[in-house]
Design an enzyme around this catalytic site. Structure first.
Site, mmCIF file in Angstrom:
data_model
loop_
_atom_site.group_PDB
_atom_site.id
_atom_site.type_symbol
_atom_site.label_atom_id
_atom_site.label_comp_id
_atom_site.label_asym_id
_atom_site.label_seq_id
_atom_site.Cartn_x
_atom_site.Cartn_y
_atom_site.Cartn_z
ATOM 1 N N ASP A 12 0.826 -1.209 0.000
ATOM 2 C CA ASP A 12 0.000 0.000 0.000
ATOM 3 C C ASP A 12 0.860 1.259 0.000
ATOM 4 O O ASP A 12 2.039 1.221 0.320
ATOM 5 C CB ASP A 12 -0.911 -0.050 1.238
ATOM 6 N N SER A 57 -7.301 -5.760 -4.833
ATOM 7 C CA SER A 57 -8.427 -6.291 -4.057
ATOM 8 C C SER A 57 -9.703 -6.296 -4.890
ATOM 9 O O SER A 57 -9.801 -5.583 -5.901
ATOM 10 C CB SER A 57 -8.639 -5.445 -2.795
ATOM 11 N N THR A 58 -10.691 -7.057 -4.428
ATOM 12 C CA THR A 58 -11.980 -7.067 -5.130
ATOM 13 C C THR A 58 -12.624 -5.675 -5.068
ATOM 14 O O THR A 58 -13.493 -5.364 -5.869
ATOM 15 C CB THR A 58 -12.929 -8.122 -4.508
ATOM 16 N N ASN A 60 -10.788 -2.885 -5.389
ATOM 17 C CA ASN A 60 -9.998 -1.952 -6.202
ATOM 18 C C ASN A 60 -10.594 -1.682 -7.589
ATOM 19 O O ASN A 60 -10.173 -0.745 -8.274
ATOM 20 C CB ASN A 60 -8.537 -2.420 -6.330
#
Ligand code: IPE
Ligand code: IPE
Ligand code: MG
Length: 201
Positions: A12, A57-58, A60
């Site tokens: 991140d 990620s799902t 994003n």
């Protein structure tokens, strides 16, 4: 030195890092993805056996279309180029996450990269791509329910091991250490089942 067996990293802060240098977010993503290769090599040199990185990620998909397509482009070239280098470095690459929404080309590259490196005996390198922890658990529940429905197992047989065995990380130990590179202390839907006892840095 005591070395963790499995390290997980939430990659991140790319955007903020680039901004601090007066550069666009996408520059941060490009530099970040180069860094991961070094991290993987050094992790193995340190004695780490499993490395899991959170790349997309799902959630994003909600980013701008431009950013999503830049990220997908980076993953695509990563899989195609790095897949070959990883093989020569004895790295076993596993892409974990949902295939839903990925392009045919990406799915093909994922298959090829995993197939090419599956018998390697060095570090196991999991890349969480289109990964969501809740999505992973839903998936496991569906698989197990199906087996109950078909009378392969009984409800009483369901235990922690069975759930773990139905996750993307089956057959791997849970991470001992989780690093979030931006400094925030938040899971953002990363490995909720596997991280229950993990130290957070
Ligand atoms: C992580 O960096 C990269 C991905 C989520 C793919 P970010 O893009 O989240 O960067 P920040 O957190 O906004 O700085
Ligand atoms: C977590 O970072 C996801 C990845 C690193 C792939 P995000 O930047 O997407 O998470 P939030 O939105 O800050 O929770
Ligand atoms: Mg972020």
């Amino acid at each position: 030195m005591k070395v963790p067996q499995h390290v997980a990293i939430i990659l991140d802060g790319n955007g903020r890092w680039a901004k601090s240098k007066g550069m666009p977010r996408n520059y941060g993503h490009a530099q970040g993805s180069k860094n991961v290769e070094t991290i993987c090599r050094e992790a193995w040199n340190m004695g780490i056996k499993y490395l899991t990185v959170y790349a997309f990620s799902t959630e994003n998909w909600k980013r701008t279309q431009e950013e999503v397509s830049t990220l997908m482009g980076l993953f695509q070239s990563y899989l195609d180029d790095y897949g070959k280098r990883a093989d020569s470095e004895n790295i076993k690459v596993k892409i974990i996450g949902s295939k839903a929404g990925l392009s045919e080309k990406m799915k093909d590259s994922i298959e090829k990269c995993m197939e090419r490196t599956k018998n390697n005996t060095g570090i196991t390198f999991n890349i969480a791509l289109n990964y969501g922890g809740r999505d992973e658990i839903i998936n496991a529940v569906k698989n197990i329910s199906q087996k109950v429905k078909e009378n392969e197992i009984k409800i009483e047989d369901i235990d922690e091991k069975m759930i773990s065995d139905n996750l993307y990380t089956s057959e791997q130990p849970d991470p001992d250490l989780l690093i979030r590179t931006s400094g925030e202390i938040r899971l953002s839907n990363f490995l909720p089942w596997q991280l229950v006892y993990t130290e957070f840095l």
